[in-house]
Design a protein around this motif. Sequence first.
Motif, short mmCIF file in Angstrom:
data_model
loop_
_atom_site.label_atom_id
_atom_site.label_comp_id
_atom_site.label_asym_id
_atom_site.label_seq_id
_atom_site.Cartn_x
_atom_site.Cartn_y
_atom_site.Cartn_z
N LEU A 1 0.75 -1.23 0.07
CA LEU A 1 -0.05 0.05 -0.06
C LEU A 1 0.92 1.21 0.09
N LYS A 2 1.97 1.13 0.85
CA LYS A 2 2.76 2.33 0.96
C LYS A 2 3.56 2.59 -0.71
N SER A 3 3.67 1.44 -1.14
CA SER A 3 4.45 1.67 -2.40
C SER A 3 3.64 2.03 -3.60
N ILE A 4 2.28 2.20 -3.51
CA ILE A 4 1.42 2.80 -4.39
C ILE A 4 0.87 4.06 -3.84
N GLY A 5 1.52 4.82 -2.92
CA GLY A 5 1.10 5.82 -2.44
C GLY A 5 0.14 6.01 -1.29
N VAL A 6 -0.21 4.93 -0.75
CA VAL A 6 -1.18 4.89 0.64
C VAL A 6 -0.07 4.93 1.73
N CYS A 7 0.13 5.95 2.50
CA CYS A 7 0.79 5.83 3.68
C CYS A 7 0.40 5.39 4.78
N GLU A 8 1.16 4.77 5.94
CA GLU A 8 0.57 4.01 6.79
C GLU A 8 -0.33 4.92 7.86
N GLU A 9 -0.36 6.31 7.48
CA GLU A 9 -1.39 6.76 8.46
C GLU A 9 -2.74 6.71 8.05
N LYS A 10 -2.93 6.10 6.68
CA LYS A 10 -4.28 5.91 6.02
C LYS A 10 -4.68 4.50 6.19
N VAL A 11 -3.86 3.80 6.88
CA VAL A 11 -4.25 2.23 6.88
C VAL A 11 -4.73 1.57 8.22
N ILE A 12 -5.81 1.00 8.20
CA ILE A 12 -6.44 0.62 9.50
C ILE A 12 -6.59 -0.81 9.55
N LEU A 13 -5.42 -1.50 10.39
CA LEU A 13 -5.64 -3.16 10.51
C LEU A 13 -6.97 -3.47 11.49
N ILE A 14 -7.54 -4.23 11.14
CA ILE A 14 -8.47 -4.74 12.01
C ILE A 14 -8.40 -6.26 12.20
N THR A 15 -8.40 -6.32 13.57
CA THR A 15 -8.06 -7.81 14.34
C THR A 15 -9.17 -8.62 14.09
N PRO A 16 -8.86 -9.92 13.69
CA PRO A 16 -10.08 -11.12 13.71
C PRO A 16 -10.83 -10.74 15.14
#
Length: 204
Positions: free
Chosen positions: A111-126
């Motif tokens: 995601l970072k490689s295509i321009g989506v920085c980590e601040e825009k990523v939300i991991l959701i646990t099971p």
Amino acid sequence: MSAFGLLWPRVILFGDSITQRSFDQGGWGAAIANRLVRKCDVLNRGFSGYNSKWALNILPKILTQPANQGTIAAVTVCFGANDSALKDVNPVQHIPLTEYAENLKCIIEYLKSIGVCEEKVILITPPPLDESAWEKECIAKDSILNRYNSVTNQYAEACVKVATECGTDVLDLWNLMQMENRARVCPWKGPHVLPISNCSRRRQ
């Protein structure tokens, strides 16, 4: 400006059946879309039955280089429910814990490689597993219980750890639902139940 000239920021919901069915009546994806109406386009990219390995393989096919970094407002990543299947009973979906964590990191890096920085990523646990309900589902399919809540917890903890290490946000469903009043939990057909109140968290 005409309607065809408008380009809404996108919120991508990427995950397994928990995401795929999030637009069912009362679902968390539908709640997010309703909350962000006229602000963002909420896109469901849920793949029922997928684990983190399969997700990593398909991600480049469904999310390519955006036109600009402002195109994507947020990406949720929700895997682990299928990864945590017991290896001896369900080797097809099972992914070892360390490999699961590494797959999440690789998803973030892509995601970072295509321009989506980590601040825009939300991991959701099971979320936690309702073993009694899921065992009935398994028996109905002439199978035996193939997941344990204690094992699911290990994958949830790994997900939180990855988020901490990689600098992303995380929604810890497993722990939130343990504290959640069960009367506020909305069940669905599958191994888990999802609390709408918690799942509806979003990035403004």
